[in-house]
Design a protein around this motif. Sequence first.
Motif, PDB file in Angstrom:
ATOM      1  N   LEU A  64       0.864  -1.177   0.000  1.00  0.00           N
ATOM      2  CA  LEU A  64       0.000   0.000   0.000  1.00  0.00           C
ATOM      3  C   LEU A  64       0.900   1.225   0.000  1.00  0.00           C
ATOM      4  CD1 LEU A  64      -2.744   1.437   0.251  1.00  0.00           C
ATOM      5  CD2 LEU A  64      -2.509   1.236   2.749  1.00  0.00           C
ATOM      6  N   TYR A  65       0.810   2.031  -1.068  1.00  0.00           N
ATOM      7  CA  TYR A  65       1.625   3.250  -1.150  1.00  0.00           C
ATOM      8  C   TYR A  65       0.719   4.450  -0.891  1.00  0.00           C
ATOM      9  CZ  TYR A  65       4.762   6.896  -2.674  1.00  0.00           C
ATOM     10  OH  TYR A  65       5.557   8.002  -2.704  1.00  0.00           O
ATOM     11  N   VAL A  66       1.117   5.291   0.100  1.00  0.00           N
ATOM     12  CA  VAL A  66       0.314   6.448   0.508  1.00  0.00           C
ATOM     13  C   VAL A  66       1.092   7.712   0.200  1.00  0.00           C
ATOM     14  CG1 VAL A  66      -0.941   7.546   2.398  1.00  0.00           C
ATOM     15  CG2 VAL A  66      -0.732   5.042   2.344  1.00  0.00           C
ATOM     16  N   ILE A  94       5.545  -8.069  -6.667  1.00  0.00           N
ATOM     17  CA  ILE A  94       4.985  -6.918  -5.964  1.00  0.00           C
ATOM     18  C   ILE A  94       3.796  -6.345  -6.743  1.00  0.00           C
ATOM     19  CG2 ILE A  94       5.407  -4.600  -5.095  1.00  0.00           C
ATOM     20  CD1 ILE A  94       8.328  -5.354  -4.714  1.00  0.00           C
ATOM     21  N   THR A  95       2.678  -6.172  -6.034  1.00  0.00           N
ATOM     22  CA  THR A  95       1.536  -5.426  -6.561  1.00  0.00           C
ATOM     23  C   THR A  95       1.321  -4.229  -5.657  1.00  0.00           C
ATOM     24  OG1 THR A  95      -0.055  -6.722  -5.275  1.00  0.00           O
ATOM     25  CG2 THR A  95       0.422  -7.484  -7.510  1.00  0.00           C
ATOM     26  N   VAL A  96       0.941  -3.091  -6.243  1.00  0.00           N
ATOM     27  CA  VAL A  96       0.855  -1.844  -5.483  1.00  0.00           C
ATOM     28  C   VAL A  96      -0.564  -1.296  -5.541  1.00  0.00           C
ATOM     29  CG1 VAL A  96       1.738   0.495  -5.194  1.00  0.00           C
ATOM     30  CG2 VAL A  96       3.271  -1.337  -5.983  1.00  0.00           C
ATOM     31  N   GLU A  97      -1.066  -0.883  -4.359  1.00  0.00           N
ATOM     32  CA  GLU A  97      -2.322  -0.155  -4.254  1.00  0.00           C
ATOM     33  C   GLU A  97      -1.996   1.220  -3.691  1.00  0.00           C
ATOM     34  OE1 GLU A  97      -5.284  -2.286  -2.089  1.00  0.00           O
ATOM     35  OE2 GLU A  97      -4.678  -4.229  -2.936  1.00  0.00           O
ATOM     36  N   SER A  98      -2.738   2.237  -4.109  1.00  0.00           N
ATOM     37  CA  SER A  98      -2.408   3.607  -3.721  1.00  0.00           C
ATOM     38  C   SER A  98      -3.520   4.245  -2.906  1.00  0.00           C
ATOM     39  CB  SER A  98      -2.130   4.468  -4.961  1.00  0.00           C
ATOM     40  OG  SER A  98      -1.042   3.946  -5.695  1.00  0.00           O
ATOM     41  N   ALA A  99      -3.121   5.180  -2.034  1.00  0.00           N
ATOM     42  CA  ALA A  99      -4.058   6.024  -1.284  1.00  0.00           C
ATOM     43  C   ALA A  99      -3.420   7.400  -1.182  1.00  0.00           C
ATOM     44  CB  ALA A  99      -4.325   5.451   0.104  1.00  0.00           C
ATOM     45  N   THR A 100      -4.254   8.442  -1.179  1.00  0.00           N
ATOM     46  CA  THR A 100      -3.723   9.806  -1.200  1.00  0.00           C
ATOM     47  C   THR A 100      -3.717  10.487   0.158  1.00  0.00           C
ATOM     48  OG1 THR A 100      -5.924  10.621  -1.783  1.00  0.00           O
ATOM     49  CG2 THR A 100      -4.410  10.114  -3.612  1.00  0.00           C
ATOM     50  N   SER A 101      -4.152   9.781   1.213  1.00  0.00           N
ATOM     51  CA  SER A 101      -4.145  10.377   2.558  1.00  0.00           C
ATOM     52  C   SER A 101      -4.041   9.272   3.599  1.00  0.00           C
ATOM     53  CB  SER A 101      -5.431  11.189   2.798  1.00  0.00           C
ATOM     54  OG  SER A 101      -6.559  10.322   2.865  1.00  0.00           O
ATOM     55  N   ALA A 102      -3.680   9.667   4.836  1.00  0.00           N
ATOM     56  CA  ALA A 102      -3.585   8.694   5.918  1.00  0.00           C
ATOM     57  C   ALA A 102      -4.938   8.039   6.182  1.00  0.00           C
ATOM     58  CB  ALA A 102      -3.069   9.381   7.189  1.00  0.00           C
ATOM     59  N   ARG A 103      -6.003   8.837   6.164  1.00  0.00           N
ATOM     60  CA  ARG A 103      -7.336   8.294   6.403  1.00  0.00           C
ATOM     61  C   ARG A 103      -7.690   7.260   5.349  1.00  0.00           C
ATOM     62  NH1 ARG A 103     -12.197  12.434   7.097  1.00  0.00           N
ATOM     63  NH2 ARG A 103     -10.926  12.880   8.956  1.00  0.00           N
ATOM     64  N   ALA A 104      -7.435   7.588   4.082  1.00  0.00           N
ATOM     65  CA  ALA A 104      -7.731   6.638   3.005  1.00  0.00           C
ATOM     66  C   ALA A 104      -6.871   5.391   3.121  1.00  0.00           C
ATOM     67  CB  ALA A 104      -7.513   7.315   1.645  1.00  0.00           C
ATOM     68  N   GLY A 105      -5.623   5.580   3.569  1.00  0.00           N
ATOM     69  CA  GLY A 105      -4.745   4.432   3.751  1.00  0.00           C
ATOM     70  C   GLY A 105      -5.248   3.489   4.827  1.00  0.00           C
ATOM     71  N   LEU A 106      -5.729   4.044   5.937  1.00  0.00           N
ATOM     72  CA  LEU A 106      -6.258   3.205   7.016  1.00  0.00           C
ATOM     73  C   LEU A 106      -7.479   2.426   6.560  1.00  0.00           C
ATOM     74  CD1 LEU A 106      -5.888   5.677  10.027  1.00  0.00           C
ATOM     75  CD2 LEU A 106      -4.560   3.584   9.625  1.00  0.00           C
ATOM     76  N   ILE A 111       4.502  10.146  10.312  1.00  0.00           N
ATOM     77  CA  ILE A 111       4.676   9.650  11.681  1.00  0.00           C
ATOM     78  C   ILE A 111       3.321   9.407  12.332  1.00  0.00           C
ATOM     79  CG2 ILE A 111       5.681  10.101  13.936  1.00  0.00           C
ATOM     80  CD1 ILE A 111       7.754   9.671  11.779  1.00  0.00           C
ATOM     81  N   GLU A 112       2.395  10.362  12.160  1.00  0.00           N
ATOM     82  CA  GLU A 112       1.049  10.200  12.725  1.00  0.00           C
ATOM     83  C   GLU A 112       0.329   9.013  12.073  1.00  0.00           C
ATOM     84  OE1 GLU A 112      -0.751  13.967  12.096  1.00  0.00           O
ATOM     85  OE2 GLU A 112       0.305  14.957  13.747  1.00  0.00           O
ATOM     86  N   PHE A 113       0.527   8.858  10.767  1.00  0.00           N
ATOM     87  CA  PHE A 113      -0.048   7.714  10.069  1.00  0.00           C
ATOM     88  C   PHE A 113       0.512   6.409  10.635  1.00  0.00           C
ATOM     89  CE2 PHE A 113      -0.016   5.209   5.859  1.00  0.00           C
ATOM     90  CZ  PHE A 113      -1.226   4.612   6.153  1.00  0.00           C
ATOM     91  N   LEU A 114       1.827   6.387  10.869  1.00  0.00           N
ATOM     92  CA  LEU A 114       2.478   5.208  11.452  1.00  0.00           C
ATOM     93  C   LEU A 114       1.874   4.882  12.817  1.00  0.00           C
ATOM     94  CD1 LEU A 114       4.676   3.034  11.691  1.00  0.00           C
ATOM     95  CD2 LEU A 114       6.249   4.839  12.453  1.00  0.00           C
ATOM     96  N   ASP A 115       1.673   5.892  13.667  1.00  0.00           N
ATOM     97  CA  ASP A 115       1.082   5.673  14.994  1.00  0.00           C
ATOM     98  C   ASP A 115      -0.300   5.027  14.879  1.00  0.00           C
ATOM     99  OD1 ASP A 115       3.258   6.715  16.296  1.00  0.00           O
ATOM    100  OD2 ASP A 115       2.429   8.752  16.429  1.00  0.00           O
ATOM    101  N   ALA A 116      -1.102   5.501  13.908  1.00  0.00           N
ATOM    102  CA  ALA A 116      -2.443   4.950  13.720  1.00  0.00           C
ATOM    103  C   ALA A 116      -2.380   3.494  13.260  1.00  0.00           C
ATOM    104  CB  ALA A 116      -3.218   5.803  12.726  1.00  0.00           C
ATOM    105  N   VAL A 117      -1.424   3.187  12.374  1.00  0.00           N
ATOM    106  CA  VAL A 117      -1.276   1.819  11.888  1.00  0.00           C
ATOM    107  C   VAL A 117      -0.857   0.891  13.028  1.00  0.00           C
ATOM    108  CG1 VAL A 117       0.112   0.307  10.401  1.00  0.00           C
ATOM    109  CG2 VAL A 117      -0.790   2.473   9.506  1.00  0.00           C
TER     110      VAL A 117
END
Length: 512
Positions: free
Chosen positions: A8-10, A31-43, A65-71
């Motif tokens: 998942l690439y954000v 490798i297959t890649v899926e994309s998201a344009t924001s932390a919320r979309a990534g979650l 960093i905040e995205f990492l904390d949420a993950v």
Amino acid sequence: MADSVRVLYVDDDPAFADRVSAALRQEDDRITVESATSARAGLERLDGEIDCIVSAYALPESDGIEFLDAVRKSDPDLPFVLFTDAGDETVASEAIAAGATDYLPKEGGDGLSALADRVVDAVESYRTDRRRYERELEEQQIKIRALHTVAARINTADSSDTVYEAVVEAAEAILDFDITIADAAVEDVLVPRAVSTELSTDEYFEETPIGAEDNLGAEAYRTGESSVIDDLRELDVVPADSEFRSVLTVPIGDYGVLQAADHNPGTFDEGDLELAELLVAHARARLSQLEARQELQQRTEELQRKNERLDEFTRFVSHDLRNPLNVAQGRLELAAEDCDSEHLNEVAAAHERMANLIEDLLTLARAEKPPTEYEWVALAELLDRCWRTVDTKHASLDVDIDRGVTLLADHDRLRQLLENLLRNSVQHGGDAVTITVGELDDGFYLADDGEGIPESERDSVFESGYTTARNGTGFGLSIVKKITEAHGWDIDVTESSEGGARFEITGVDVTR
């Protein structure tokens, strides 16, 4: 690694996201890649099938960093690679501290080619860790099942030594502990009851004072807390063998201590401790059962001896005392035919008192035996029958008890108890005394409006021989006390609301 890798690439830069996706697929076709344009979309894209997250640092309304904390709140171990801007080592350091698997500058160096290698390495490591964890978990479950099987043997052990031996054998065979010792608490010392085949009792302390401050086993027994020590040389303790380095200690409740030791440091972990505590729990339960069984056996034997003494006393009173009294009464009747003397009346009165004493002694002896035949007795009905058999003179009885109230008791002994209490109130409360019997939550009370019992004498009224009545034997209330104790009830004497005596019998099984 033959399996495919979902990444998942954000990033809020769609053009760069396309470059990353193409580069990763080109470097490694797994490798297959899926994309998201924001932390919320990534979650929202995290579905349990993503193998790795690659995230830019600068994200809309957030950062990497905040995205990492949420993950990490949902998955503490999922590989996470932070794609930082060039030269931003501070961000990289923060990312690693926050739990990132790796970081890589977006520009410079091998760039996107290096990213593919980092992703594959992170996923491979994550999968050898998960598999190792699954394998360890499976081994742990196998051991737990084996320990429950051992519990069947422990639960049939017929002695405490057999329990200790089974525990040590299980520690060797199932937990793979090479050196294991089970100590039993005997008065103020810990004494070895079983040791592993690697040791003999000569190699281990003969006994350890429970109060020893420099001994892990004694400390665990006193505190009731288990412990794992990686290296004894870092502690101020005295091991049984100076070559021991690591030790696991688990208290067996009030019964003793289980210890495992090894000559290498860091041998035991929390998993070993968990399994040892499970094993000890089975041992503790069986030792408790054996202790209760032994106490019951001792009480049974003591009760049997007591009953034998009571039976012997009853035979003595019934025959050895009654026979001479019967002879004396017969001789008195013959003497009364030969002469007329006022002294003979006094002798007859003394004979009658002796007969009453003998009867009360027999009743007192029988009252000490535990009841063997319990039944539900209607209290109000039994009181009516008792009242008809007592010399009530001009006394009156008020039964304030519902007719549906029943007590679990030995019928005949409960009747003896009630008759003695009623007779006591009539004898001491006066000819016109009013007696009230009422309900309590777990029993009943009997109260009168007589003169009552002085507070200083209330502890003495149940003693054999205590009486204030001229013709009393002093055994009536003592018999009442023995009957309540034999049933497992309690009796207490206080002052009634009218100033007389109030007897409360509690601890009774009652139905209403």
